[in-house]
Scaffold this motif. Sequence first.
Motif, PDB file in Angstrom:
ATOM      1  N   ALA A   1      -5.294  -6.452   8.404  1.00  0.00           N
ATOM      2  CA  ALA A   1      -6.145  -5.627   7.546  1.00  0.00           C
ATOM      3  C   ALA A   1      -7.620  -5.911   7.767  1.00  0.00           C
ATOM      4  CB  ALA A   1      -5.782  -5.855   6.081  1.00  0.00           C
TER       5      ALA A   1
ATOM      6  N   ASN B   1      -9.335  -2.459   9.156  1.00  0.00           N
ATOM      7  CA  ASN B   1     -10.195  -1.771   8.185  1.00  0.00           C
ATOM      8  C   ASN B   1     -11.638  -1.711   8.669  1.00  0.00           C
ATOM      9  OD1 ASN B   1      -8.149  -1.220   6.337  1.00  0.00           O
ATOM     10  ND2 ASN B   1      -8.550  -3.030   5.086  1.00  0.00           N
TER      11      ASN B   1
ATOM     12  N   GLY C   1       1.716  -5.527   9.195  1.00  0.00           N
ATOM     13  CA  GLY C   1       0.369  -5.000   9.103  1.00  0.00           C
ATOM     14  C   GLY C   1       0.083  -3.983  10.196  1.00  0.00           C
TER      15      GLY C   1
ATOM     16  N   GLN D   1       1.746  -0.733   9.317  1.00  0.00           N
ATOM     17  CA  GLN D   1       0.990   0.003   8.309  1.00  0.00           C
ATOM     18  C   GLN D   1      -0.249   0.674   8.900  1.00  0.00           C
ATOM     19  OE1 GLN D   1       0.079  -2.264   4.756  1.00  0.00           O
ATOM     20  NE2 GLN D   1       2.095  -3.233   4.725  1.00  0.00           N
ATOM     21  N   ALA D   2      -0.842   0.034   9.896  1.00  0.00           N
ATOM     22  CA  ALA D   2      -2.069   0.557  10.505  1.00  0.00           C
ATOM     23  C   ALA D   2      -1.794   1.513  11.654  1.00  0.00           C
ATOM     24  CB  ALA D   2      -2.939  -0.595  11.002  1.00  0.00           C
TER      25      ALA D   2
ATOM     26  N   HIS E   1      -7.879  -9.517  -2.082  1.00  0.00           N
ATOM     27  CA  HIS E   1      -7.910  -9.304  -0.632  1.00  0.00           C
ATOM     28  C   HIS E   1      -8.122 -10.636   0.083  1.00  0.00           C
ATOM     29  CE1 HIS E   1      -8.451  -4.618  -0.596  1.00  0.00           C
ATOM     30  NE2 HIS E   1      -7.350  -5.031  -1.197  1.00  0.00           N
TER      31      HIS E   1
ATOM     32  N   ILE F   1      -4.385  -1.935   3.513  1.00  0.00           N
ATOM     33  CA  ILE F   1      -4.787  -1.338   4.785  1.00  0.00           C
ATOM     34  C   ILE F   1      -5.042   0.149   4.551  1.00  0.00           C
ATOM     35  CG2 ILE F   1      -3.992  -0.748   7.115  1.00  0.00           C
ATOM     36  CD1 ILE F   1      -2.540  -3.459   7.160  1.00  0.00           C
TER      37      ILE F   1
ATOM     38  N   HIS G   1     -15.990  -1.021   4.405  1.00  0.00           N
ATOM     39  CA  HIS G   1     -14.934  -1.952   4.028  1.00  0.00           C
ATOM     40  C   HIS G   1     -15.585  -3.033   3.163  1.00  0.00           C
ATOM     41  CE1 HIS G   1     -11.732  -5.070   5.535  1.00  0.00           C
ATOM     42  NE2 HIS G   1     -11.448  -4.610   4.324  1.00  0.00           N
TER      43      HIS G   1
END
Length: 364
Positions: free
Chosen positions: A87, A91, A127, A130-131, A188, A236, A255
Amino acid sequence: MTSLTYRDAGVDIETGDALVDAIKPLARATDRPGTMGSLGGFGALFDLKAAGYSDPVLVSSTDGVGTKLRLAIDCAMHDAVGIDLVAMCVNDLVVQGAEPLFFLDYFATGKLELAQARAVIAGIAEGCRQAGCALVGGETAEMPGMYAKDDYDLAGFSVGAAERGGLLPRPDVGPGDVVLGLASSGVHSNGFSLVRRILAAAGQDIAAPAPFAASQGGGQGEEQSMGQALLAPTRIYVKSLLALHRAGLLKAAAHITGGGLPGNLPRVLPKGSVAVLDATAWSVPPVFAWLAQAGNVVPEEMLRVFNCGIGMCVVVTAAEAEAATALLAAQGETVFRIGRIEAGTAGAAAEVKVENLSPRWPAA
């Protein structure tokens, strides 16, 4: 003298080989158009043409997860920090208009524990999933004498691409534009040195129930420990922001990491502009109220250190704010209209001003 081996010195090559075999399926599950080859080579290949780019600009990012690792090690919870690692890199790519394409990790430890390392890399693979980027390789370093037992360190590196005309921020960001905030999933991966200092000062056991977890939503009636609540992985935002960008609605994005809203939003604004934010315009998760109270942290410091509930900011035109909000909500984001862009002093550095910031903000 007895013949010495590398294992006698603390490095187990067989365990390293076993880890590679264990993570190959995890990496393979993240394959995407453009991926070439598999784990085990001396380098990773990626085909930009196969990924659909005609005139690409490469964008790269590298990061870690800071002292959140200390908490993960102490709690023996290793999968979430793998998501954090991805992330923190991807990001940072998407706010520049880039689609993350591939990711590499560096995992260093004093003694390689197969289950621990696999859990971390499983999180990294999640991760990447997800990205929408591929886990194409990395490095596992067993370094006896450099790290204490069970300790490890992480670093990540990601590369993305954008068509030359699609880089962000757009040059037309300016007064009248609206700032939307996308909700964070918790603390985070920033500010954990202060978090750990507050935990110690408050005498808070990381295994004890989190005093704020019930109101934060620790699952369907589940009671979260302090460690579990604080280790919630970084959200993410890649797929949501790419959808907004491809719809032509995104002018700029920031971000919100170290430096918080005041330190990150100005990075994507032109000189002579001011982002005026309303501190009452978004819901601040209870974890931040607990940290502020337990550590006697003033609101200005909270905003400078933590995301305080906003993990990503996007700038859109006022006329398109409703459409952008609807698109982001359809992508699963919780969206708040948190401010606007105004004209400041000509030629001066961009800045953030936060209105309605009471001395007790954020309140429980």
